[in-house]
Design a protein around this motif. Structure first.
Motif, PDB file in Angstrom:
ATOM      1  N   VAL A  98       0.899  -1.142  -0.080  1.00 46.46           N
ATOM      2  CA  VAL A  98      -0.008   0.090   0.049  1.00 46.46           C
ATOM      3  C   VAL A  98       0.843   1.360  -0.003  1.00 46.46           C
ATOM      4  N   GLY A  99       2.014   1.131   0.490  1.00 42.30           N
ATOM      5  CA  GLY A  99       2.991   2.207   0.483  1.00 42.30           C
ATOM      6  C   GLY A  99       3.054   3.148   1.758  1.00 42.30           C
ATOM      7  N   VAL A 100       2.219   2.614   2.968  1.00 46.57           N
ATOM      8  CA  VAL A 100       2.517   3.373   4.308  1.00 46.57           C
ATOM      9  C   VAL A 100       3.419   2.492   5.060  1.00 46.57           C
ATOM     10  N   ARG A 101       3.745   3.131   6.189  1.00 42.48           N
ATOM     11  CA  ARG A 101       4.740   2.371   7.306  1.00 42.48           C
ATOM     12  C   ARG A 101       3.496   1.628   8.229  1.00 42.48           C
ATOM     13  N   LEU A 102       3.909   0.569   8.671  1.00 41.26           N
ATOM     14  CA  LEU A 102       3.215  -0.153   9.785  1.00 41.26           C
ATOM     15  C   LEU A 102       2.603   0.729  10.819  1.00 41.26           C
ATOM     16  N   VAL A 103       3.801   1.778  11.507  1.00 37.29           N
ATOM     17  CA  VAL A 103       3.400   2.344  12.646  1.00 37.29           C
ATOM     18  C   VAL A 103       1.991   3.435  12.253  1.00 37.29           C
ATOM     19  N   SER A 104       1.779   3.739  11.106  1.00 34.08           N
ATOM     20  CA  SER A 104       0.939   4.527  10.560  1.00 34.08           C
ATOM     21  C   SER A 104      -0.568   3.817  10.526  1.00 34.08           C
ATOM     22  N   PHE A 105      -0.256   2.524  10.126  1.00 37.45           N
ATOM     23  CA  PHE A 105      -1.459   1.570   9.818  1.00 37.45           C
ATOM     24  C   PHE A 105      -1.922   1.042  11.258  1.00 37.45           C
ATOM     25  N   ALA A 106      -0.921   0.784  12.052  1.00 42.52           N
ATOM     26  CA  ALA A 106      -1.354   0.297  13.347  1.00 42.52           C
ATOM     27  C   ALA A 106      -2.185   1.208  14.332  1.00 42.52           C
ATOM     28  N   VAL A 107      -1.952   2.415  14.214  1.00 38.70           N
ATOM     29  CA  VAL A 107      -2.383   3.450  15.297  1.00 38.70           C
ATOM     30  C   VAL A 107      -3.877   3.246  15.368  1.00 38.70           C
ATOM     31  N   HIS A 108      -4.631   2.996  14.375  1.00 31.32           N
ATOM     32  CA  HIS A 108      -6.017   2.894  14.489  1.00 31.32           C
ATOM     33  C   HIS A 108      -6.318   1.609  15.288  1.00 31.32           C
ATOM     34  N   TRP A 109      -5.770   0.434  15.065  1.00 36.37           N
ATOM     35  CA  TRP A 109      -5.944  -0.694  15.672  1.00 36.37           C
ATOM     36  C   TRP A 109      -5.666  -0.794  17.143  1.00 36.37           C
ATOM     37  N   ILE A 110      -4.630   0.054  17.438  1.00 34.00           N
ATOM     38  CA  ILE A 110      -3.916   0.096  18.834  1.00 34.00           C
ATOM     39  C   ILE A 110      -4.989   0.677  19.582  1.00 34.00           C
ATOM     40  N   ARG A 111      -5.371   2.143  18.861  1.00 30.74           N
ATOM     41  CA  ARG A 111      -6.543   2.943  19.814  1.00 30.74           C
ATOM     42  C   ARG A 111      -7.819   2.168  19.851  1.00 30.74           C
ATOM     43  N   ALA A 112      -8.197   1.671  18.953  1.00 32.19           N
ATOM     44  CA  ALA A 112      -9.614   0.926  18.962  1.00 32.19           C
ATOM     45  C   ALA A 112      -9.473  -0.270  19.987  1.00 32.19           C
ATOM     46  N   GLU A 113      -8.618  -0.953  20.204  1.00 30.34           N
ATOM     47  CA  GLU A 113      -8.463  -1.789  21.347  1.00 30.34           C
ATOM     48  C   GLU A 113      -8.431  -1.188  22.839  1.00 30.34           C
ATOM     49  N   ILE A 114      -7.809  -0.092  22.768  1.00 27.41           N
ATOM     50  CA  ILE A 114      -7.478   0.566  24.166  1.00 27.41           C
ATOM     51  C   ILE A 114      -8.915   1.165  24.446  1.00 27.41           C
ATOM     52  N   HIS A 115      -9.579   1.809  23.431  1.00 24.32           N
ATOM     53  CA  HIS A 115     -10.964   2.406  23.244  1.00 24.32           C
ATOM     54  C   HIS A 115     -12.037   1.296  24.023  1.00 24.32           C
ATOM     55  N   GLU A 116     -11.954   0.386  23.548  1.00 24.69           N
ATOM     56  CA  GLU A 116     -12.898  -0.718  23.825  1.00 24.69           C
ATOM     57  C   GLU A 116     -12.621  -0.924  25.426  1.00 24.69           C
ATOM     58  N   TYR A 117     -11.423  -1.045  25.712  1.00 29.97           N
ATOM     59  CA  TYR A 117     -11.223  -1.286  27.155  1.00 29.97           C
ATOM     60  C   TYR A 117     -11.626  -0.319  28.359  1.00 29.97           C
ATOM     61  N   VAL A 118     -11.365   0.936  27.568  1.00 31.11           N
ATOM     62  CA  VAL A 118     -11.701   2.024  28.484  1.00 31.11           C
ATOM     63  C   VAL A 118     -13.154   2.141  28.555  1.00 31.11           C
ATOM     64  N   LEU A 119     -13.888   1.786  27.679  1.00 32.49           N
ATOM     65  CA  LEU A 119     -15.322   1.827  27.601  1.00 32.49           C
ATOM     66  C   LEU A 119     -16.013   0.681  28.556  1.00 32.49           C
ATOM     67  N   ARG A 120     -15.502  -0.352  28.552  1.00 31.63           N
ATOM     68  CA  ARG A 120     -15.683  -1.447  29.254  1.00 31.63           C
ATOM     69  C   ARG A 120     -15.413  -1.247  30.864  1.00 31.63           C
ATOM     70  N   ASN A 121     -14.491  -0.664  31.278  1.00 33.25           N
ATOM     71  CA  ASN A 121     -13.835  -0.565  32.170  1.00 33.25           C
ATOM     72  C   ASN A 121     -14.239   0.848  33.070  1.00 33.25           C
ATOM     73  N   TRP A 122     -14.425   1.769  32.520  1.00 32.11           N
ATOM     74  CA  TRP A 122     -14.257   3.083  33.058  1.00 32.11           C
ATOM     75  C   TRP A 122     -15.415   3.421  34.051  1.00 32.11           C
ATOM     76  N   ARG A 123     -16.549   2.987  33.751  1.00 37.41           N
ATOM     77  CA  ARG A 123     -17.705   2.982  34.653  1.00 37.41           C
ATOM     78  C   ARG A 123     -18.634   1.432  34.609  1.00 37.41           C
ATOM     79  N   LEU A 124     -19.161   0.981  35.686  1.00 41.98           N
ATOM     80  CA  LEU A 124     -19.913   0.082  35.654  1.00 41.98           C
ATOM     81  C   LEU A 124     -21.073  -0.055  34.830  1.00 41.98           C
TER      82      LEU A 124
END
Length: 300
Positions: free
Chosen positions: A111-137
């Motif tokens: 595709v022509g992009v570095r892995l770090v640019s592609f991975a940032v979306h997936w990394i943030r998506a997993e962290i977002h899911e964790y925050v939403l599951r655990n920040w509040r009951l």
């Protein structure tokens, strides 16, 4: 999460690529883990593309491992940006690592992009899911617009006070959502979880509030309460009448044996009435039998 230490040892890689780094552990320290991943060499663009093609074309797990290892420091950097949610950094890093592995699996080197640019979306998506599951009951964001607001509204607000109408409209324009959704998410972020049961160590009115306090008691039915009160009143009236119908000696023995504050013994009553202790016991038994007959067997 399980942290790892770094040991430099060669793994089989394509000619021209840097020696592979092996992470070994566990050592049980987040600081040691961060120090370890910071020592993993950053891949050049050419080495990254070569490893990505090895993984895509040949399913080379060693190549996938090196792609993941070389970007672990980047996951730590992103995870630190979520410290304000009060969740353990180790857990945030662990969830981000899951996203990184998903990104490596889906990465297309052509595709022509570095892995770090592609991975940032997936990394943030997993962290977002964790925050939403655990920040509040109670979940505070369930739709796509609410998720967008949840993470951006905290950054947009410049103070702890409520947004004005102009500020709400500006946030809504920036995030491309309805102003009513901004107001609703602001309310959710300002709310707090409340324990269902009262807190035993709470010494103020707010601390003693709990949903359990406002639930009706199982025996709160007025009809049941009236029935129970009338039944108890009727039993008391009949008991008094039954006791009054006993002869004086039987009544005295029964009252002093069961209802007096300082209950008398059989021998004390025998001495007072000039009979044997066995005779007192018989009088007591006969008096109780008469009461049961008047009140019913289940009352006494």
């Amino acid at each position: 999460m399980t942290t790892t230490a770094v040991a430099l040892s060669p793994l089989p890689v394509a000619p021209g690529l840097p020696p592979a780094v092996v992470l070994r552990g566990p050592i049980g320290s987040l600081d040691a883990y961060i120090d370890a991943v910071s020592k993993v060499p950053v891949l050049t663009r050419e080495a990254e593309l070569a490893l990505a093609r090895q993984l895509r074309d040949g399913g080379d797990l060693a190549a996938a491992r090196q792609l993941v290892y070389s970007h672990l420091r980047f996951v730590v950097h992103i995870a630190r940006g979520y410290n304000g949610y009060g969740l353990p950094l180790a857990d945030l890093v662990q969830e981000g690592n899951v996203g990184l592995m998903k990104a490596v699996k889906r990465f297309n080197p052509d595709v022509g992009v570095r892995l770090v640019s592609f991975a940032v979306h997936w990394i943030r998506a997993e962290i977002h899911e964790y925050v939403l599951r655990n920040w509040r009951l109670v979940k505070v964001a369930t739709t796509k617009a609410q998720r967008k607001l949840f993470f951006n509204l905290r950054k947009t607000k410049k103070s702890l006070s409520w947004l004005t109408a102009e500020e709400t409209a500006a946030v809504a324009r920036d995030l491309n959502v309805d102003p009513a959704e901004v107001t609703e998410m602001e309310k959710r972020l300002s709310a707090r979880d409340v324990a269902f049961d009262p807190m035993p160590d709470a010494d103020d009115e707010d601390g003693n509030y709990s949903p359990a306090t406002y639930l009706p008691a199982p025996d709160a039915d007025p009809a049941i309460a009236v029935e129970r009160e009338e039944s108890e009143s009727d039993t008391t009236t009949r008991l008094k009448a039954a006791v009054a119908g006993l002869d004086a000696r039987s009544r005295d023995i029964l009252l002093r044996r069961f209802l007096a504050e300082d209950k008398a013994t059989l021998h004390e009553l025998a001495a007072e009435h000039g009979v044997s202790a066995e005779r007192v016991r018989q009088i007591e038994a006969n008096a109780l039998k008469k009461l049961r007959k008047v009140l019913g067997e289940d009352t006494l």
